[in-house]
Design an enzyme around this catalytic site. Structure first.
Site, PDB file in Angstrom:
ATOM      1  N   GLY A 184      67.137  -2.670 -19.415  1.00  0.00           N
ATOM      2  CA  GLY A 184      67.116  -3.374 -18.135  1.00  0.00           C
ATOM      3  C   GLY A 184      67.156  -4.885 -18.226  1.00  0.00           C
ATOM      4  O   GLY A 184      66.664  -5.569 -17.323  1.00  0.00           O
ATOM      5  N   ALA A 193      72.454  -9.020 -26.035  1.00  0.00           N
ATOM      6  CA  ALA A 193      73.092  -7.704 -26.027  1.00  0.00           C
ATOM      7  C   ALA A 193      72.315  -6.805 -26.979  1.00  0.00           C
ATOM      8  O   ALA A 193      72.088  -7.165 -28.131  1.00  0.00           O
ATOM      9  CB  ALA A 193      74.549  -7.811 -26.462  1.00  0.00           C
ATOM     10  N   LYS A 210      75.851 -15.057 -20.842  1.00  0.00           N
ATOM     11  CA  LYS A 210      75.826 -13.826 -21.638  1.00  0.00           C
ATOM     12  C   LYS A 210      76.727 -14.089 -22.839  1.00  0.00           C
ATOM     13  O   LYS A 210      77.950 -13.901 -22.775  1.00  0.00           O
ATOM     14  CB  LYS A 210      76.351 -12.643 -20.811  1.00  0.00           C
ATOM     15  N   GLU A 232      71.185 -14.068 -21.631  1.00  0.00           N
ATOM     16  CA  GLU A 232      70.900 -12.643 -21.822  1.00  0.00           C
ATOM     17  C   GLU A 232      71.552 -12.127 -23.097  1.00  0.00           C
ATOM     18  O   GLU A 232      72.750 -12.295 -23.316  1.00  0.00           O
ATOM     19  CB  GLU A 232      71.400 -11.820 -20.627  1.00  0.00           C
ATOM     20  N   ASN A 262      59.895  -3.133 -17.463  1.00  0.00           N
ATOM     21  CA  ASN A 262      60.845  -2.664 -16.458  1.00  0.00           C
ATOM     22  C   ASN A 262      60.682  -1.162 -16.301  1.00  0.00           C
ATOM     23  O   ASN A 262      60.953  -0.401 -17.230  1.00  0.00           O
ATOM     24  CB  ASN A 262      62.281  -2.995 -16.875  1.00  0.00           C
ATOM     25  N   SER A 319      79.415  -6.311 -24.958  1.00  0.00           N
ATOM     26  CA  SER A 319      80.238  -5.220 -25.481  1.00  0.00           C
ATOM     27  C   SER A 319      80.385  -4.142 -24.414  1.00  0.00           C
ATOM     28  O   SER A 319      79.421  -3.809 -23.733  1.00  0.00           O
ATOM     29  CB  SER A 319      79.587  -4.610 -26.729  1.00  0.00           C
TER      30      SER A 319
END
Length: 212
Positions: free
Chosen positions: A12, A108, A36, A106, A167, A40
């Protein structure tokens, strides 16, 4: 700025990034941007935040490395014959950091996902960008181990962990003794639980901790 990472993929990070970004921009009137560095499996995460925060940058600025295959970045880059260029990431980072008062970055996958085969991991990208981190975790069975390992990994790289946001992918009522789980993460990880997210409209997050 803050780097949003997580204990795993699908935990999340994008959802929490969206909540944080919208709150800072629309409720606290902070000029908030989003990056970001690597995505992917498409462009969905970046497009979601671009729309949510009404950002005017092109997607290739917000997401300088985009890979089609939903795989670890090093594998996707190899399959697609598309070497990951840290210089391009840094260009986007510098542009956005200079434009916005607060930048949400953010990641990955998790912190130990490889970006390159030379052992350059997602955590090394956090170091490269010089950002503190927030960990998005889940309340379910197994999260104590995953969260504590993530905290230890980040600290071993010298990264400041500002806190953990839980989350709630599943309803908290279905999780046995979740309060004790949160307490264990707090005490054993020597880390603050700075937020619990139930859904997009129901959350309790210490935003001062994020921007402070």
């Amino acid at each position: 700025m803050i780097f949003i990472t997580g204990t795993d993929t699908g935990v999340g990070k994008t959802f929490v990034s969206k909540i944080i970004g919208k709150h800072l921009k629309y409720k606290e009137n902070i000029n908030t941007g989003y990056l970001k560095p690597i995505e992917s499996g498409g462009i969905e995460d970046t497009a979601t935040l671009k729309e949510a925060l009404n950002l005017d940058e092109n997607l290739n600025i917000l997401n300088p490395v985009n890979l089609k295959n939903p795989l670890s970045p090093n594998i996707a880059a190899e399959i697609e014959n598309k070497p990951i260029d840290l210089v391009e990431i840094k260009k986007s980072f510098d542009l956005l950091k200079n434009k916005y008062d607060f930048l949400i970055i953010e990641g990955a996958g998790g912190v130990a996902v490889p970006i390159k085969y030379n052992s350059f991991l997602m955590s090394d990208l956090i170091v490269y960008l010089g950002a503190p981190a927030i960990i998005v975790s889940r309340p379910d069975l197994g999260t104590i181990n995953h969260t504590l390992l993530t905290i230890e990994h980040l600290r071993n790289k010298g990264i400041l962990v500002k806190g953990v946001i839980i989350n709630c992918i599943n309803e908290l009522d279905t999780v046995l003794h979740y309060e004790k789980t949160f307490e264990t993460i707090n005490r054993c990880g020597n880390v603050e639980i700075i937020g619990i997210v139930k859904n997009e409209n129901e959350y309790n997050i210490n935003f001062d901790k994020i921007i402070g």
